[in-house]
Design an enzyme around this catalytic site. Structure first.
Site, PDB file in Angstrom:
ATOM      1  N   GLN A  38      43.498  32.759  29.728  1.00  0.00           N
ATOM      2  CA  GLN A  38      44.720  32.126  30.225  1.00  0.00           C
ATOM      3  C   GLN A  38      45.577  31.646  29.060  1.00  0.00           C
ATOM      4  OE1 GLN A  38      47.618  30.890  31.753  1.00  0.00           O
ATOM      5  NE2 GLN A  38      46.319  30.682  33.551  1.00  0.00           N
ATOM      6  N   SER A  54      52.678  20.679  48.737  1.00  0.00           N
ATOM      7  CA  SER A  54      53.113  21.859  49.481  1.00  0.00           C
ATOM      8  C   SER A  54      51.912  22.571  50.110  1.00  0.00           C
ATOM      9  CB  SER A  54      53.857  22.815  48.552  1.00  0.00           C
ATOM     10  OG  SER A  54      54.174  24.021  49.219  1.00  0.00           O
ATOM     11  N   GLY A  78      46.477  32.941  38.870  1.00  0.00           N
ATOM     12  CA  GLY A  78      46.612  31.891  39.877  1.00  0.00           C
ATOM     13  C   GLY A  78      45.911  30.584  39.556  1.00  0.00           C
ATOM     14  N   GLU A  79      45.708  30.292  38.273  1.00  0.00           N
ATOM     15  CA  GLU A  79      44.997  29.053  37.934  1.00  0.00           C
ATOM     16  C   GLU A  79      45.756  27.816  38.396  1.00  0.00           C
ATOM     17  OE1 GLU A  79      43.047  26.689  34.107  1.00  0.00           O
ATOM     18  OE2 GLU A  79      43.414  28.851  33.985  1.00  0.00           O
ATOM     19  N   ARG A  80      47.097  27.867  38.354  1.00  0.00           N
ATOM     20  CA  ARG A  80      47.883  26.713  38.797  1.00  0.00           C
ATOM     21  C   ARG A  80      47.664  26.443  40.282  1.00  0.00           C
ATOM     22  NH1 ARG A  80      53.311  26.394  40.376  1.00  0.00           N
ATOM     23  NH2 ARG A  80      54.268  24.353  40.052  1.00  0.00           N
ATOM     24  N   GLU A 112      51.159  38.585  33.636  1.00  0.00           N
ATOM     25  CA  GLU A 112      51.553  37.851  34.837  1.00  0.00           C
ATOM     26  C   GLU A 112      52.231  36.542  34.471  1.00  0.00           C
ATOM     27  OE1 GLU A 112      51.259  35.049  38.199  1.00  0.00           O
ATOM     28  OE2 GLU A 112      50.398  34.857  36.209  1.00  0.00           O
ATOM     29  N   ARG A 116      56.169  35.513  35.271  1.00  0.00           N
ATOM     30  CA  ARG A 116      56.537  34.349  36.073  1.00  0.00           C
ATOM     31  C   ARG A 116      57.381  33.352  35.294  1.00  0.00           C
ATOM     32  NH1 ARG A 116      53.988  33.467  40.863  1.00  0.00           N
ATOM     33  NH2 ARG A 116      52.478  35.036  41.463  1.00  0.00           N
TER      34      ARG A 116
END
Length: 283
Positions: A38, A54, A78-80, A112, A116
């Site tokens: 990451q 959310s 997708g770690e966040r 990725e 983003r």
């Protein structure tokens, strides 16, 4: 930070779109560990809190991507979302499990994140450097694959030459990329710490910092060589040369003769500069 990937992940993985859709599974958060490749190292707590709220209201809309490992799963992308899901109190998270090699996992994670546009300039620079080293490609090749300009890549990679204290200020958002690049031109590195504090306290603009560094460097030059400072017209030409070569350029006038200094980071960067110097002859 500029535009996202112009050509997308398919520029690196042309067969990706041909794979059948993967099934979404609910995976326990306790079985998942972060991606060792990451590039993002700083996750803002406020932003994570907002995402967690959310998720509490609407759930995880987009599944994360995982790779099966010896002990559970590793996050590919997708770690966040994974961290925010934990904050929201979820026990599981929707995920797509992929079969990837270590190389593919690293490349996908880097690409990725770049796509983003959620990296700070230093993280972006490290991602570019890792991709070039791993794929054994040049800055020109990487720029073409990502749909970005070569100067954009070069200007970011140059940030990795910054002293550690400047990198810390940049990573924490205390100074901008423009400030950091200007600081590369400071001759007396012992002034860095004090100058960084001055930039923050006085909220100096990049232009003000550049002018300050120009005066500081002129003072150093007078003390050591007694040479005249660079005129305003030369500074304008110097700025054009910096833009053309995508690196730091200094015009140093003397009483009888002067010189032009062009910085380069490594042999590949030197070859790039030679290419620009002899471009007209080659054409």
């Amino acid at each position: 930070m500029g535009k996202g990937l112009g050509k997308g992940i398919n520029a690196f993985f042309p067969n990706a779109s041909k794979e059948p859709d993967k099934q979404v599974e609910e995976i326990k958060l306790t079985d998942i560990r972060p991606n060792p490749y990451q590039p993002r190292k700083i996750f803002e707590e406020e932003a994570l809190g907002e995402l967690a709220e959310s998720i509490s209201s609407h759930g995880v809309i987009q599944p994360i991507s995982l790779r099966k490992s010896i002990k559970g799963y590793e996050i590919v992308v997708g770690e966040r979302r994974f961290r925010a899901a934990g904050k929201a109190g979820l026990k599981t998270i929707p995920a797509v499990v992929q079969e990837l090699t270590d190389d593919e996992m690293m490349e996908l994670a880097l690409i990725e994140n770049l796509q983003r546009e959620n990296l700070n300039p230093l993280e972006e620079a490290k991602a570019y450097q890792k991709l070039m080293e791993h794929l054994q490609i040049t800055q020109d090749d990487l720029a073409a694959r990502l749909g970005k300009s070569r100067p954009h890549i070069a200007n970011h990679v140059r940030l990795l030459q910054l002293p550690q204290i400047v990198q810390e200020y940049l990573a924490e958002g205390k100074v901008s990329m423009g400030h950091a690049r200007a600081l590369l031109g400071l001759k007396n590195k012992q002034e860095l710490s004090g100058l960084l504090q001055k930039v923050v306290q006085e909220e100096m603009s990049v232009r003000q910092l550049e002018e300050y560094i120009q005066r500081a460097n002129s003072s150093v030059s007078r003390e050591t060589t007694k040479k005249p400072s660079v005129s305003a017209s030369w500074k304008s030409r110097e700025s054009r040369l910096k833009s053309y070569f995508g690196t730091n350029v200094q015009i140093k006038p003397g009483k009888r003769k002067g010189k032009i200094e062009i910085d380069y980071t490594n042999e590949e960067d030197l070859e790039r500069i030679f290419h620009l110097l002899y471009k007209e002859e080659q054409e």
